[in-house]
Design a protein around this motif. Structure first.
Motif, PDB file in Angstrom:
ATOM      1  N   UNK A 100     -19.594   4.651  59.074  1.00 35.15           N
ATOM      2  CA  UNK A 100     -19.146   5.564  60.112  1.00 35.15           C
ATOM      3  C   UNK A 100     -18.217   4.936  61.143  1.00 35.15           C
ATOM      4  N   UNK A 101     -17.900   3.670  61.007  1.00 27.73           N
ATOM      5  CA  UNK A 101     -16.987   3.004  61.944  1.00 27.73           C
ATOM      6  C   UNK A 101     -15.659   2.758  61.248  1.00 27.73           C
ATOM      7  N   UNK A 102     -14.601   2.834  62.020  1.00 23.54           N
ATOM      8  CA  UNK A 102     -13.263   2.618  61.478  1.00 23.54           C
ATOM      9  C   UNK A 102     -12.613   1.454  62.212  1.00 23.54           C
ATOM     10  N   UNK A 103     -12.057   0.540  61.439  1.00 21.36           N
ATOM     11  CA  UNK A 103     -11.310  -0.594  61.994  1.00 21.36           C
ATOM     12  C   UNK A 103      -9.875  -0.507  61.485  1.00 21.36           C
ATOM     13  N   UNK A 104      -8.935  -0.624  62.403  1.00 17.65           N
ATOM     14  CA  UNK A 104      -7.521  -0.531  62.056  1.00 17.65           C
ATOM     15  C   UNK A 104      -6.871  -1.876  62.317  1.00 17.65           C
ATOM     16  N   UNK A 158      -4.180 -13.116  52.807  1.00 14.36           N
ATOM     17  CA  UNK A 158      -3.845 -12.179  53.878  1.00 14.36           C
ATOM     18  C   UNK A 158      -5.050 -12.152  54.790  1.00 14.36           C
ATOM     19  N   UNK A 159      -4.835 -12.494  56.057  1.00 13.94           N
ATOM     20  CA  UNK A 159      -5.981 -12.652  56.950  1.00 13.94           C
ATOM     21  C   UNK A 159      -5.628 -12.235  58.369  1.00 13.94           C
ATOM     22  N   UNK A 160      -6.655 -11.868  59.109  1.00 15.46           N
ATOM     23  CA  UNK A 160      -6.497 -11.599  60.536  1.00 15.46           C
ATOM     24  C   UNK A 160      -7.085 -12.738  61.365  1.00 15.46           C
ATOM     25  N   UNK A 161      -7.549 -13.791  60.694  1.00 13.78           N
ATOM     26  CA  UNK A 161      -8.218 -14.881  61.389  1.00 13.78           C
ATOM     27  C   UNK A 161      -7.380 -16.157  61.374  1.00 13.78           C
ATOM     28  N   UNK A 162      -7.088 -16.668  60.183  1.00 10.27           N
ATOM     29  CA  UNK A 162      -6.369 -17.934  60.057  1.00 10.27           C
ATOM     30  C   UNK A 162      -4.917 -17.704  59.667  1.00 10.27           C
ATOM     31  N   UNK A 163      -4.140 -18.750  59.822  1.00 12.43           N
ATOM     32  CA  UNK A 163      -2.731 -18.682  59.444  1.00 12.43           C
ATOM     33  C   UNK A 163      -2.616 -18.516  57.944  1.00 12.43           C
ATOM     34  N   UNK A 164      -1.682 -17.779  57.414  1.00 12.18           N
ATOM     35  CA  UNK A 164      -0.730 -16.934  58.123  1.00 12.18           C
ATOM     36  C   UNK A 164      -1.369 -15.613  58.546  1.00 12.18           C
ATOM     37  N   UNK A 206      -9.694  -1.391  68.357  1.00 10.43           N
ATOM     38  CA  UNK A 206     -10.995  -0.979  67.829  1.00 10.43           C
ATOM     39  C   UNK A 206     -11.504  -1.900  66.719  1.00 10.43           C
ATOM     40  N   UNK A 207     -10.760  -2.971  66.406  1.00  9.73           N
ATOM     41  CA  UNK A 207     -11.174  -3.859  65.319  1.00  9.73           C
ATOM     42  C   UNK A 207     -11.353  -5.290  65.791  1.00  9.73           C
ATOM     43  N   UNK A 208     -11.636  -5.488  67.076  1.00 12.68           N
ATOM     44  CA  UNK A 208     -11.752  -6.848  67.592  1.00 12.68           C
ATOM     45  C   UNK A 208     -13.021  -7.544  67.086  1.00 12.68           C
ATOM     46  N   UNK A 209     -14.037  -6.777  66.729  1.00 16.97           N
ATOM     47  CA  UNK A 209     -15.273  -7.391  66.221  1.00 16.97           C
ATOM     48  C   UNK A 209     -15.172  -7.703  64.744  1.00 16.97           C
ATOM     49  N   UNK A 210     -14.132  -7.244  64.093  1.00 16.93           N
ATOM     50  CA  UNK A 210     -13.994  -7.375  62.655  1.00 16.93           C
ATOM     51  C   UNK A 210     -12.959  -8.452  62.336  1.00 16.93           C
TER      52      UNK A 210
END
Length: 144
Positions: free
Chosen positions: A25-29, A49-55, A63-67
């Motif tokens: 029920x939660x959405x992360x963008x 492909x990552x939102x954490x490490x390079x690149x 709304x996706x800071x916890x993810x």
């Protein structure tokens, strides 16, 4: 994903704008504004492909800071799909690695030093006379 025509390359390109995850029920963008694009008839491939490490190819929105999002061996194709296989992949890896850049810059520096040295050697001139024009002339006694 959307399809855009770029007049410079005279072809259509696929551009990924966002990645949405829905779980419980939660959405992360995640915004993919860092360069996930490829010609429309190709697929896109990236080792990581990552939102954490390079690149960082995807950035977390508010709304996706916890993810965190990480794909290993990521490949996607949205247009010109035929059959079950991906078409030719446009890879996200850069053309020049850090080692190649260091080698090129070092080689260029060494070439500039060599060129400067050769230029300096070619500018050397010898004197026309080896004696002091104000003093007595050089006499070489001959003995028989």
């Amino acid at each position: 994903m959307r399809k855009i025509f770029f007049p410079v390359s005279a072809r259509f390109w696929t551009v990924m704008d966002t990645v949405q995850l829905e779980y419980d029920g939660q959405r992360a963008v995640f915004n993919a504004s860092a360069g996930i694009y490829t010609p429309a008839e190709y697929s896109f491939h990236c080792e990581r492909v990552s939102s954490v490490r390079k690149p960082l190819l995807v950035n977390a929105s508010e709304n996706a800071t916890r993810w965190s999002l990480t794909f290993n061996e990521f490949q996607i194709q949205s247009f010109s799909v035929t059959g079950e296989l991906f078409s030719y992949a446009s890879d996200c890896a850069g053309f020049f690695s850090a080692g190649i850049w260091m080698g090129l810059v070092t080689s260029l520096l060494m070439l500039l030093i060599l060129t400067y040295g050769l230029h300096m050697i070619m500018q050397l001139r010898t004197m026309d006379r080896f004696d002091d024009p104000k003093g007595p002339g050089i006499s070489v006694p001959q003995s028989e």
